[in-house]
Design an enzyme around this catalytic site. Structure first.
Site, PDB file in Angstrom:
ATOM      1  N   CYS A   2       0.858  -1.179   0.000  1.00  0.00           N
ATOM      2  CA  CYS A   2       0.000   0.000   0.000  1.00  0.00           C
ATOM      3  C   CYS A   2       0.897   1.232   0.000  1.00  0.00           C
ATOM      4  CB  CYS A   2      -0.937   0.099   1.189  1.00  0.00           C
ATOM      5  SG  CYS A   2      -2.249  -1.106   1.166  1.00  0.00           S
ATOM      6  N   ARG A  29       4.092  -0.466  -4.739  1.00  0.00           N
ATOM      7  CA  ARG A  29       3.804  -0.946  -3.386  1.00  0.00           C
ATOM      8  C   ARG A  29       2.472  -1.692  -3.296  1.00  0.00           C
ATOM      9  NH1 ARG A  29       7.052   1.463   0.442  1.00  0.00           N
ATOM     10  NH2 ARG A  29       5.562   0.826   2.010  1.00  0.00           N
ATOM     11  N   TRP A  75      -2.720  -2.658  -1.741  1.00  0.00           N
ATOM     12  CA  TRP A  75      -2.467  -4.098  -1.783  1.00  0.00           C
ATOM     13  C   TRP A  75      -3.442  -4.684  -0.767  1.00  0.00           C
ATOM     14  CZ3 TRP A  75      -0.802  -8.118   1.415  1.00  0.00           C
ATOM     15  CH2 TRP A  75      -0.392  -9.290   0.758  1.00  0.00           C
ATOM     16  N   ASN A 101      -2.027   2.527   5.426  1.00  0.00           N
ATOM     17  CA  ASN A 101      -1.190   1.378   5.099  1.00  0.00           C
ATOM     18  C   ASN A 101      -0.922   0.628   6.393  1.00  0.00           C
ATOM     19  OD1 ASN A 101       0.723  -0.459   4.237  1.00  0.00           O
ATOM     20  ND2 ASN A 101       2.401   1.027   4.200  1.00  0.00           N
ATOM     21  N   GLY A 102      -1.405  -0.593   6.486  1.00  0.00           N
ATOM     22  CA  GLY A 102      -1.199  -1.376   7.709  1.00  0.00           C
ATOM     23  C   GLY A 102      -2.413  -2.232   7.976  1.00  0.00           C
ATOM     24  N   GLU A 485      16.926 -18.738  -5.405  1.00  0.00           N
ATOM     25  CA  GLU A 485      16.638 -17.388  -5.915  1.00  0.00           C
ATOM     26  C   GLU A 485      16.189 -17.446  -7.384  1.00  0.00           C
ATOM     27  OE1 GLU A 485      16.103 -14.427  -5.125  1.00  0.00           O
ATOM     28  OE2 GLU A 485      16.750 -13.133  -6.746  1.00  0.00           O
ATOM     29  N   LYS A 489      12.514 -16.162  -8.534  1.00  0.00           N
ATOM     30  CA  LYS A 489      12.335 -15.096  -9.523  1.00  0.00           C
ATOM     31  C   LYS A 489      11.461 -15.571 -10.672  1.00  0.00           C
ATOM     32  CE  LYS A 489      13.562 -12.562  -7.809  1.00  0.00           C
ATOM     33  NZ  LYS A 489      14.143 -11.850  -6.711  1.00  0.00           N
ATOM     34  N   GLU A 492       7.793 -15.652  -9.530  1.00  0.00           N
ATOM     35  CA  GLU A 492       7.214 -14.315  -9.325  1.00  0.00           C
ATOM     36  C   GLU A 492       6.851 -13.620 -10.626  1.00  0.00           C
ATOM     37  OE1 GLU A 492       9.088 -11.858  -5.844  1.00  0.00           O
ATOM     38  OE2 GLU A 492      10.671 -12.795  -6.980  1.00  0.00           O
ATOM     39  N   HIS A 508      16.680 -37.489  -3.657  1.00  0.00           N
ATOM     40  CA  HIS A 508      15.813 -37.848  -2.521  1.00  0.00           C
ATOM     41  C   HIS A 508      14.355 -37.498  -2.778  1.00  0.00           C
ATOM     42  CE1 HIS A 508      19.284 -38.927  -0.158  1.00  0.00           C
ATOM     43  NE2 HIS A 508      19.852 -37.778  -0.506  1.00  0.00           N
ATOM     44  N   LYS A 607       5.850  -4.499  -3.463  1.00  0.00           N
ATOM     45  CA  LYS A 607       7.176  -4.235  -2.904  1.00  0.00           C
ATOM     46  C   LYS A 607       7.009  -3.888  -1.431  1.00  0.00           C
ATOM     47  CE  LYS A 607      11.489  -3.485  -4.284  1.00  0.00           C
ATOM     48  NZ  LYS A 607      12.182  -4.657  -4.843  1.00  0.00           N
TER      49      LYS A 607
HETATM   50  C1  F6R Z   1      11.535 -11.308  -4.161  1.00  0.00           C
HETATM   51  C2  F6R Z   1      11.269 -10.175  -3.297  1.00  0.00           C
HETATM   52  C3  F6R Z   1      10.839 -10.446  -1.899  1.00  0.00           C
HETATM   53  C4  F6R Z   1      11.671  -9.596  -0.921  1.00  0.00           C
HETATM   54  C5  F6R Z   1      11.176  -9.809   0.512  1.00  0.00           C
HETATM   55  C6  F6R Z   1      12.018  -9.045   1.515  1.00  0.00           C
HETATM   56  O1  F6R Z   1      11.893 -10.901  -5.452  1.00  0.00           O
HETATM   57  O2  F6R Z   1      11.373  -9.045  -3.696  1.00  0.00           O
HETATM   58  O3  F6R Z   1      10.941 -11.792  -1.609  1.00  0.00           O
HETATM   59  O4  F6R Z   1      13.013  -9.960  -1.050  1.00  0.00           O
HETATM   60  O5  F6R Z   1       9.852  -9.384   0.605  1.00  0.00           O
HETATM   61  O6  F6R Z   1      12.011  -7.685   1.272  1.00  0.00           O
HETATM   62  P1  F6R Z   1      13.055  -6.707   1.949  1.00  0.00           P
HETATM   63  O7  F6R Z   1      14.396  -7.039   1.422  1.00  0.00           O
HETATM   64  O8  F6R Z   1      12.603  -5.339   1.562  1.00  0.00           O
HETATM   65  O9  F6R Z   1      12.965  -6.947   3.426  1.00  0.00           O
END
Ligand code: F6R
Length: 612
Positions: A2, A29, A75, A101-102, A485, A489, A492, A508, A607
């Site tokens: 948000c 966000r 969000w 936001n919260g 990772e 990626k 996502e 396994h 984000k």
């Molecule tokens: C994956 C991604 C998320 C963040 C996670 C932590 O591409 O962006 O998994 O890595 O939400 O976010 P931060 O680093 O901001 O604490």
């Protein structure tokens, strides 16, 4: 998670364009819905809509003359992403509007009470109760708007960043914060409120960060901060060092691609001025204060979420191998509820790009409460995690706008290497090892550049594979977190099912999935694990699976077994993740684009996850 934006000015013509611009900058966000409300000629006008910001833009009247306005990009947590659940929310009199936001944890209890008192609700959100609560206090206690907001805030349990406007107060906004990010940007005649600095950057570099339990009253030429117990707060202004260019796409089609191409610079920025090559040392100013405490620790817990967790996991391998300190890495979401049998010689290190991730912050506060030394590796300057930790290291990766984290990962790994040097050289690491690591670190940015120069080849591989619906990612030791990772990626950005495993674990269980329609991406640099990983590749090939291998330049043998090979330059084993991850980021990006997805704003994600 948000984005909220507020604006108050003397000039009545700027509010709507400024709020719209701010929301567009904050859209990463959350993008389930958006909305804007403004005080116009003694009443509040509001437009809100589910979907992206352009949906609200279509129905907005840009000629509204207003001194004070608020905006929100959502969000969804409580309530589906519909028009009526979109923010801003308002009270029965439609005089009080707010964005949030919260999460309000006691909203059911508050809502039941307010319903009994005759309040009528328009949405399913937790946020709306706060508008009615302010209205209720103002009416029944006969107090001012400011006091009613303060009393409402004192009744709330949960996390919040709020911006309030009132139809009878056309030149005022009230803001408040508890565990959700909020800053006030200002010039002499304008005040801005935003969830993060990138949104106010075109207007001002001067900001003040609100802290938990504080609220502020803003007019065009003044602002007052106070605690919820009415104690006045004096806070020094800070300066945002980011430039406007850093938050623009420039010539890239997406922020994600721009940020992958910034990976060399992210490493350079992380290590700049921090290596003493001749002494094989890392100089970390942010840790000076706790240098002596760090000599005494006998256990280090790394904690983070998502991609930051995976960077921490690479750090665990580095620190265990070279620093002589026992290290464990925990998801912050688990750590905060787990019993750890900690003693005071344990330190906690939280890793976070945004510095606002609710789980990481929660775990950190819990461990801090127990009296342990807390450290941070954070990208966002002045963020909650940076402030909450006793000492730490900033990544200096610059703003990361793409929702999927890319350049932050390589910069977090670079900081982990610096920490390994710092702690290792305090202990048993030899001068020669220190020199070797620091010397190799300085070469990483150019090596990443050489991988990026081959982006076209990776795009071709993506062309070949983008229609597959399942992928297995394998790596071992330092490259085990990189496999995770790579899979994260791809999931996502492309919504393809991808699983990351330690290569040794394949036999396994995961090997059961392999067939001609289930390709694998295997990270197999020429390091101590190479022979074992090649065995895994052979096992996949024997079962008809296709294999894309990330291998060290010069390894011609691998091309005879693999279906496709992506070469990376040679480096020392502990630093390979900064190289091996680059093709995986590019591969995920190209596959996502080929599948027609909005790679900068993948579905259901946002984000900076500021809710638990
Ligand atoms: C994956 C991604 C998320 C963040 C996670 C932590 O591409 O962006 O998994 O890595 O939400 O976010 P931060 O680093 O901001 O604490």
């Amino acid at each position: 998670m948000c984005g909220i934006f507020g604006y108050v000015s003397k000039n009545k013509t700027r509010a709507i364009p400024v709020i719209l611009d701010g929301l567009k900058r904050l859209e990463y966000r959350g993008y389930d819905s958006s909305g804007i409300a403004a005080v116009v000629s003694g009443r509040i006008l509001c437009k809100k809509k589910s979907g992206r910001i352009h949906e609200v833009e279509k129905i907005l009247n840009n000629t509204w003359d207003s001194q004070a306005a608020i905006g929100h990009t959502r969000w969804a947590t409580h309530g589906a992403p519909t028009d009526r659940n979109a923010h801003p929310h308002f009270d029965c009199s439609k005089k009080i509007y707010l964005v949030h936001n919260g999460i309000i944890e006691n909203f059911r209890e508050l809502k039941d009470r307010l319903l009994k008192r005759g309040h009528k609700f328009q949405s399913d959100t937790d946020t709306e109760v706060v508008a009615h609560l302010v209205e209720d206090f103002a009416k029944n206690e006969g107090v001012s708007f400011e006091e009613a907001v303060r009393l409402a805030l004192k009744s709330i349990v949960g996390t919040y960043a709020f911006v309030f406007i009132h139809a009878d107060h056309p030149g005022k906004i009230i803001v408040a914060r508890n565990s959700s990010p909020l800053l006030v940007g200002f010039t002499d005649n304008e005040k801005y409120v935003a969830s993060d600095a990138s949104a106010v950057l075109p207007y001002t570099r001067k900001v003040v960060y609100l802290q938990d339990g504080e609220f502020a009253i803003l007019t065009h030429n003044d602002f007052r901060i106070a605690t919820l117990d009415r104690k006045a707060v004096l806070r020094n202004e800070e300066r945002i060092e980011w430039s406007e260019d850093m938050v623009r796409k420039n010539n890239f089609p997406h922020f994600m691609l721009k940020e992958i191409f910034e990976e060399p610079e992210a490493v350079s920025n992380a290590i700049r001025g921090r290596l003493v090559l001749k002494d094989g040392l890392a100089k970390l100013g942010g840790l000076e204060l706790v240098q002596n405490d760090l000599r005494k620790i006998n256990r280090l817990i790394l904690t983070a979420c998502g991609t930051a967790y995976l960077a921490a996991l690479v750090g665990e391998y580095m620190l265990e191998e070279y620093s002589g300190i026992p290290v464990e890495t925990e998801y912050a979401s688990e750590l905060r509820y787990k019993k750890h049998n900690l003693d005071l010689k344990t330190a906690l290190l939280a890793v976070s790009q945004s510095g606002e991730t609710a789980d990481t912050l929660g775990a950190l506060k819990e461990i801090k409460r127990k009296g342990l030394l807390t450290l941070g590796v954070v990208n966002s300057i002045g963020s909650s995690i940076a402030r909450e930790t006793k000492a730490g290291v900033y990544n200096h990766a610059g703003p990361e706008i793409g929702v999927a984290s890319t350049k932050a990962f390589v910069s977090q790994v670079a900081v982990m290497a610096l920490l390994t040097l710092f702690l290792g050289r305090q202990r048993d690491m030899s001068l020669n090892t220190g020199r070797k690591i620091s010397d190799e670190l300085t070469k990483i940015p150019d090596k990443i550049k050489s991988i990026l120069a081959g982006a076209k080849q990776i795009k071709k591989i993506a062309d070949k594979y983008y229609k597959y619906e399942n992928f297995l990612y394998l790596g071992r030791k330092y490259n085990y977190p990189v496999a995770l990772e790579g899979a994260l990626k791809l999931k996502e950005i492309s919504y393809i099912h991808a699983e990351g495993y330690g290569a040794g674990e394949m036999k396994h269980g995961p090997i059961a999935m392999i067939d001609k329609d289930f390709p694998s991406v295997v990270i197999a640099p020429s390091d101590g694990m190479y022979g074992k990983v090649v065995n895994n590749i052979q096992e996949i090939k024997a079962r008809g699976g296709k294999v894309i291998v990330v291998a060290t330049k010069g390894n011609k043998e691998i091309a005879k077994i693999a279906d496709d090979v992506i070469y990376i330059p040679e480096t020392i084993e502990m630093l390979t993740p900064m190289l091996s991850v680059v093709p995986l980021h590019l591969f995920a990006y190209y596959v996502g684009v080929l599948r027609g997805n909005d790679v900068d704003k993948p579905r259901n994600l946002a984000k900076s996850v500021t809710v638990e």
